[in-house]
Design a protein around this motif. Structure first.
Motif, mmCIF file in Angstrom:
data_model
loop_
_atom_site.group_PDB
_atom_site.id
_atom_site.type_symbol
_atom_site.label_atom_id
_atom_site.label_comp_id
_atom_site.label_asym_id
_atom_site.label_seq_id
_atom_site.Cartn_x
_atom_site.Cartn_y
_atom_site.Cartn_z
ATOM 1 N N PRO A 114 25.979 21.069 -1.160
ATOM 2 C CA PRO A 114 25.001 22.077 -1.579
ATOM 3 C C PRO A 114 23.743 22.110 -0.729
ATOM 4 O O PRO A 114 23.031 23.115 -0.706
ATOM 5 N N LEU A 115 23.421 21.015 -0.029
ATOM 6 C CA LEU A 115 22.215 21.003 0.805
ATOM 7 C C LEU A 115 22.475 21.436 2.239
ATOM 8 O O LEU A 115 21.537 21.506 3.046
ATOM 9 N N LEU A 116 23.742 21.751 2.567
ATOM 10 C CA LEU A 116 24.083 22.090 3.954
ATOM 11 C C LEU A 116 23.301 23.295 4.458
ATOM 12 O O LEU A 116 22.760 23.275 5.575
ATOM 13 N N THR A 117 23.234 24.326 3.649
ATOM 14 C CA THR A 117 22.534 25.542 4.085
ATOM 15 C C THR A 117 21.051 25.276 4.284
ATOM 16 O O THR A 117 20.445 25.790 5.230
ATOM 17 N N GLU A 118 20.472 24.453 3.420
ATOM 18 C CA GLU A 118 19.058 24.081 3.573
ATOM 19 C C GLU A 118 18.845 23.338 4.889
ATOM 20 O O GLU A 118 17.873 23.590 5.612
ATOM 21 N N VAL A 119 19.756 22.443 5.233
ATOM 22 C CA VAL A 119 19.664 21.699 6.492
ATOM 23 C C VAL A 119 19.783 22.653 7.675
ATOM 24 O O VAL A 119 19.049 22.534 8.664
ATOM 25 N N GLU A 120 20.693 23.609 7.587
ATOM 26 C CA GLU A 120 20.872 24.595 8.663
ATOM 27 C C GLU A 120 19.615 25.450 8.846
ATOM 28 O O GLU A 120 19.222 25.764 9.973
ATOM 29 N N MET A 121 18.968 25.789 7.739
ATOM 30 C CA MET A 121 17.732 26.561 7.799
ATOM 31 C C MET A 121 16.650 25.769 8.543
ATOM 32 O O MET A 121 15.954 26.304 9.411
ATOM 33 N N ARG A 122 16.543 24.506 8.214
ATOM 34 C CA ARG A 122 15.531 23.663 8.868
ATOM 35 C C ARG A 122 15.851 23.468 10.347
ATOM 36 O O ARG A 122 14.952 23.461 11.199
ATOM 37 N N GLU A 123 17.132 23.327 10.665
ATOM 38 C CA GLU A 123 17.528 23.176 12.064
ATOM 39 C C GLU A 123 17.198 24.446 12.845
ATOM 40 O O GLU A 123 16.735 24.383 13.990
#
Length: 265
Positions: A2-11
């Motif tokens: 569930p946090l993958l998209t958040e990590v991608e946004m930060r990247e």
């Protein structure tokens, strides 16, 4: 996860910060495709900004408008304004107005800026009277706020385009520079005061305002242009030795020397 998209946004944000706009745009696009992500609309907004930074203004404008596809987004007004500015910069003034008019009438923080760009789009389309109507109403509506100075300057620029009122703008430009001495457009306003005075054959005033510019805005990008105005005004006043001095200063300061041939003469 569930946090993958958040990590991608930060990247993607890190890529943007590093100037890797093409890679960041692709990652923001992927994030925006996940409609379940709480900040998908923000990702679309950031994708549009990346495309803007890549110099693809028309494509950026269309992407900004796609932010409105997200139901309930709070970024709609900012996105429509940003998209309209992209179309303005690509000289699609009528297309820009279709968005600017929508925002200009709303009770949102972006409304004042939208009115300013709306008026400037009319100026670009050689419709100064329509621009003046927009600005007069906007200045009554937005008596304070961060866009107040820009609205005032846009009105002066509009009067400059009206032949019967151009001479009035000499003092209006100078007053703007005096009223907002720390504003990023103060130097431009002071330059316009000197230039307009020269245009309307008020050579003494042109000399005075060009000298004021050189004292107040040392190092400004318009300094070479103002040195030329200072020289021209002195020449037309018959102050030949002083004019020659200013022409020499102009030649020394101007890397472009767009008026170099005239100055040498």
């Amino acid at each position: 996860h569930p946090l993958l998209t958040e990590v991608e946004m930060r990247e993607a944000e890190l890529l943007f910060a590093d100037g890797a706009f093409d890679r960041a745009a692709r990652m923001f696009e992927a994030v925006a495709a996940n409609r379940e992500f709480a900040h998908a609309d923000q990702a679309r907004m950031r994708q549009a900004r990346c495309v803007y930074e890549l110099g693809k203004l028309d494509a950026a404008g269309l992407l900004y408008l796609r932010v409105t596809e997200f139901n309930g987004t709070k970024l709609a007004a900012a996105a429509i304004l940003a998209g309209a500015k992209c179309f303005y910069l690509t000289e699609q003034y009528s297309k820009a107005r279709s968005g600017l008019e929508r925002i200009a009438r709303l009770n949102v923080p972006e409304a004042a800026e939208a009115n300013q760009w709306l008026a400037r789009s009319y100026l670009k389309d050689k419709q100064p009277n329509q621009a003046l109507t927009v600005l007069d109403a906007a200045l009554l509506r937005f008596r304070t706020g961060p866009q107040r100075a820009e609205l005032e300057l846009a009105r002066i620029d509009t009067l400059y385009e009206l032949a019967s009122r151009k001479s009035q703008t000499v003092e209006l430009y100078a007053d703007f520079a005096k009223k907002y001495p720390e504003h990023e457009l103060a130097g431009q306003a002071q330059y316009m005061a000197a230039l307009t005075a020269l245009d309307v054959d008020d050579h003494a005033t042109s000399k005075r305002y060009s000298d004021s510019f050189l004292q107040q805005f040392s190092g400004h990008s318009l300094t070479p242009d103002v040195l030329f105005i200072a020289a021209e005004s002195r020449l037309l006043l018959g102050e030949y030795s002083d004019a020659a001095r200013e022409y020499r200063r102009f030649l020394q300061s101007s890397a472009r020397q767009a008026n170099g041939e005239h100055a040498n003469a």
